[in-house]
Write a protein that holds these residues in place. Structure first.
Motif, PDB file in Angstrom:
ATOM      1  N   UNK A 144       0.797  -1.231   0.000  1.00 54.27           N
ATOM      2  CA  UNK A 144       0.000   0.000   0.000  1.00 54.27           C
ATOM      3  C   UNK A 144       0.831   1.283   0.000  1.00 54.27           C
ATOM      4  N   UNK A 145       2.153   1.204   0.152  1.00 60.84           N
ATOM      5  CA  UNK A 145       2.960   2.428   0.180  1.00 60.84           C
ATOM      6  C   UNK A 145       3.609   2.715  -1.172  1.00 60.84           C
ATOM      7  N   UNK A 146       3.176   2.004  -2.201  1.00 55.28           N
ATOM      8  CA  UNK A 146       3.810   2.131  -3.518  1.00 55.28           C
ATOM      9  C   UNK A 146       3.736   3.547  -4.080  1.00 55.28           C
ATOM     10  N   UNK A 147       2.730   4.330  -3.694  1.00 55.66           N
ATOM     11  CA  UNK A 147       2.554   5.659  -4.273  1.00 55.66           C
ATOM     12  C   UNK A 147       3.242   6.764  -3.488  1.00 55.66           C
ATOM     13  N   UNK A 148       3.981   6.404  -2.471  1.00 54.00           N
ATOM     14  CA  UNK A 148       4.665   7.415  -1.672  1.00 54.00           C
ATOM     15  C   UNK A 148       5.855   8.001  -2.412  1.00 54.00           C
ATOM     16  N   UNK A 149       6.396   9.092  -1.859  1.00 53.26           N
ATOM     17  CA  UNK A 149       7.642   9.665  -2.360  1.00 53.26           C
ATOM     18  C   UNK A 149       8.699   8.573  -2.420  1.00 53.26           C
ATOM     19  N   UNK A 150       9.477   8.486  -3.513  1.00 52.62           N
ATOM     20  CA  UNK A 150      10.444   7.381  -3.671  1.00 52.62           C
ATOM     21  C   UNK A 150      11.387   7.198  -2.491  1.00 52.62           C
ATOM     22  N   UNK A 151      11.886   8.293  -1.918  1.00 53.64           N
ATOM     23  CA  UNK A 151      12.809   8.175  -0.788  1.00 53.64           C
ATOM     24  C   UNK A 151      12.101   7.614   0.433  1.00 53.64           C
ATOM     25  N   UNK A 152      10.916   8.161   0.719  1.00 54.03           N
ATOM     26  CA  UNK A 152      10.148   7.677   1.870  1.00 54.03           C
ATOM     27  C   UNK A 152       9.752   6.214   1.659  1.00 54.03           C
ATOM     28  N   UNK A 153       9.318   5.900   0.444  1.00 54.16           N
ATOM     29  CA  UNK A 153       8.921   4.527   0.130  1.00 54.16           C
ATOM     30  C   UNK A 153      10.085   3.565   0.345  1.00 54.16           C
ATOM     31  N   UNK A 154      11.264   3.944  -0.125  1.00 54.79           N
ATOM     32  CA  UNK A 154      12.439   3.083   0.026  1.00 54.79           C
ATOM     33  C   UNK A 154      12.764   2.833   1.490  1.00 54.79           C
ATOM     34  N   UNK A 155      12.716   3.878   2.304  1.00 52.31           N
ATOM     35  CA  UNK A 155      13.023   3.728   3.727  1.00 52.31           C
ATOM     36  C   UNK A 155      11.996   2.850   4.428  1.00 52.31           C
ATOM     37  N   UNK A 156      10.720   3.044   4.093  1.00 49.33           N
ATOM     38  CA  UNK A 156       9.676   2.254   4.736  1.00 49.33           C
ATOM     39  C   UNK A 156       9.770   0.775   4.341  1.00 49.33           C
TER      40      UNK A 156
END
Length: 302
Positions: A144-156
Motif C-alpha cells: 500500500x505504500x507504492x505511491x509514496x515519495x520514492x525516498x520515503x517509500x524506500x526507507x519504509x
C-alpha cells in the motif's frame, strides 16, 4: 500432510539486500515453475487466501491460508494451489552472499553466540499464528505504500524487510529449541548414539551396517528406529550432514572442493557435486562460485 522438519538458513545483510520489491499476487488455478539459477533471490510470502502446495523431497507439502513461507530459490521446484483462488502478498530481495544452511542446534543457540550482527535466520516456514499475522500485516502495508515519495517509500520498505526478518529469526530460534526438546525426550538411545557416531566419524567411509553394529542392533532395526525418530533414513541423514559440513568448509574456511570432499569422507568430487545438487539445488562448484562473486543481475519476475 504434516510438514517435514524445517531447514534453517543464515543470510547476511551486510551489504544490505538489493532489488527489493513487495507485491501481491491473486490468481485462479495457480501453478508456477522455477528453475534454480543460483541468483541468490530470497522471498517471504503470506497466504492471504487459498493454499500453496509443493513437492519437497518427494513429499507433498501444503501451506494453508494464513501461513508464512520463505523461499531461497536454491533448487528447481513447482508450486501450485489446490484452491480455486490463491492470493498472496510477498517480499523479494537478493543478497550479496548465498544463504548458508544452519544446523538446528546452532539455530537454537543463536541468541547466545554473538554472531547475529548483520545476519538473520530464515526458516522454511513458521507455524505461530500471531507471527504469521504480523508478517502478513507488514507485507500488506508494503504493497500500500507504492505511491509514496520514492525516498520515503524506500526507507519504509527497508524497515518492513528488517521487521519481517526479525520476526522470522525469533520464530526460527523458538521452533528449533522446541523441536530439539521434543527430540531429546522422544528420541531412542539407538538413534542418539547413531547420530553421535556419524558426527564424530564423518570424514570416514560410513556404512549403515557398521553403525548398527556399533549401536548394538540389527541393520533392519537401525533403519526402522532411525526413520521413526528423525523422519528420514540414516543414509539421508549422513548425506545431509555431509552437505551441511561442505557448505561450512566453503563459506567459513574457503576450502577447495577437493579439500571439502576429503573432510567429509568423499573421495569423488563428482559424487559430491551430485549430492550437493540433490540437497541444495545447485552443484557445489556453483555454490562456491556464487559465494565468491557478488551477483549483479536483478532477480526475475514472478
Amino acid at each position: 500432510m504434516d510438514k517435514p522438519k524445517a531447514s534453517y538458513y543464515l543470510i547476511r545483510l551486510n551489504p544490505p539486500p538489493e532489488h527489493v520489491k513487495i507485491r501481491q499476487n491473486r490468481k485462479e488455478n495457480y501453478r508456477w515453475r522455477h528453475r534454480c539459477s543460483g541468483e541468490g533471490l530470497c522471498e517471504i510470502g503470506y497466504l492471504h487466501e487459498g493454499t500453496l502446495s509443493e513437492i519437497h523431497l518427494g513429499q507433498e507439502i501444503t501451506y494453508p491460508q494464513g501461513s508464512v513461507y520463505t523461499n531461497l530459490f536454491t533448487r528447481d521446484h513447482e508450486k501450485y494451489s489446490i484452491s480455486p483462488v490463491m492470493h498472496e502478498f510477498y517480499l523479494q530481495f537478493s543478497l550479496a552472499e548465498p544463504p548458508q544452511l544452519l544446523p538446528e542446534d546452532e539455530v537454537s543457540r543463536w541468541a547466545n553466540t554473538g554472531r547475529n550482527i548483520h545476519c538473520a535466520i530464515l526458516p522454511e516456514y513458521i507455524s505461530n499464528l500471531s507471527a504469521c499475522e504480523r508478517i502478513g500485516s507488514l507485507l500488506k502495508t508494503g504493497v500500500n505504500i507504492a505511491r509514496m515519495n520514492p525516498l520515503v517509500r524506500s526507507l519504509k520498505i527497508r524497515t518492513i524487510i528488517y521487521e519481517c526478518l526479525t520476526i522470522l529469526t525469533e520464530q526460527a530460534i523458538l521452533q528449533a529449541r522446541e523441536h530439539l526438546q521434543r527430540t531429546s525426550r522422544d528420541e531412542s538411545p539407538f538413534t542418539r548414539k547413531a547420530r553421535k557416531f556419524v558426527d564424530e566419524h564423518l570424514s570416514e567411509k560410513l556404512q549403515v551396517s557398521a553403525i548398527a553394529e556399533h549401536v548394538g542392533i540389527s541393520y533392519e532395526h537401525m533403519n526402522r528406529v532411525f526413520r521413526r525418530d528423525m523422519g528420514m533414513t540414516l543414509v539421508d541423514y549422513i548425506n545431509r550432514t555431509r552437505i551441511r559440513r561442505v557448505e561450512q568448509y566453503i563459506t567459513q574456511n574457503g576450502a577447495t572442493m577437493e579439500k571439502a570432499a576429503d573432510l567429509v569422507g568423499i573421495s569423488d568430487t563428482k559424487y559430491l557435486s551430485r549430492l550437493f545438487r540433490r540437497y541444495v539445488g545447485i552443484s557445489a562448484t556453483e555454490f562456491r562460485q556464487t559465494y565468491q562473486e557478488r551477483r549483479t543481475d536483478p532477480p526475475g519476475n514472478k
